[in-house]
Design a protein around this motif. Sequence first.
Motif: not given
Length: 337
Positions: A46-51
Amino acid sequence: MELDNTSILITGGTGSLGKALVKHITQNYPSIRRLVIFSRDEQKQFQMAQEYPESKYPQIRFFIGDVRDKSRLVRAMKGVDYVIHAAAMKHVHIAEYNPDECVKTNIHGAQNVIDACLETEVRRVVALSTDKACAPINLYGATKLASDKLFVAANNIRGNNPIRFSVVRYGNVMGSNGSVIPFFINKRKEGVLPITDKNMTRFNISLQGGVEMVMHALFHAWGGEIFIPKIPSYRIMDVATAVAPECEHAVVGIRPGEKIHEEMITPSDSFYTYDLGKYYTILPALPSWNLEDFLSTFGGIKVDEGFAYNSGDNTEWETVTSLRKLIKEHVDSSFEI
């Protein structure tokens, strides 16, 4: 070898090296068709998808899965050309306390990756290893040694399949999750740094150095090689001085399964080890290709019998000054030199 219009899957793609690989691939190979991030941590995905928002990076796919689940791997590898296997349980003391879990992920998971690749159309596979796989004294190292053996031997069971399996082995990645430098940076506010053993040394490689090794193996491996970089060592006391010269030191003793010095090539490996210039490579005893052709292609030179590559006997060393520069460059840009 070009990566345009190809598909790559990275197991453990949300880890430190996985994220560095994604950054490198998206920047240098924007025409890649698909880049699959395969990992089991929903929050990290989820966090990586924000990047990497889909609107800007439509080639990136996030795939929840565990390397313990072969059927999930097979599904994820449909249409994939290249696989980079970075998923592992890697903390030495946690593996010592949870041995069966470590075996399931690092050994059975490795075999699942191999089987899934053989059952799909994957063309090349690069598996990540560790210096702790060399003459292992802890379970983590033993499982990674077994993993290395599985990936090297996978070239013997491929039949007419043109797939190639290779391995990259390197030392501590500077600034990776759980490594000593971020740990010391966090601890310095307490005024005391815990030191396991004042004589301890480690090999040191940057995330970018690790990425370059993986890409080298992906492009150039013939199948069955274990690639090892020529990298400097550091002394743990120099790291402590570089990070927090004002802190006191509390010697706490080595943890279960730790070595004072790490090895990447043992004297027993020297019979199959060749110097390729930037890297060493340990070749399989019975390669599936012509050894002389390989050596002439890469300019390989046989190392002396009994040669060993050990962090304590290394000829190249980081200093307090060089460590501070590397920390600012690779770990914490706000770090004051």
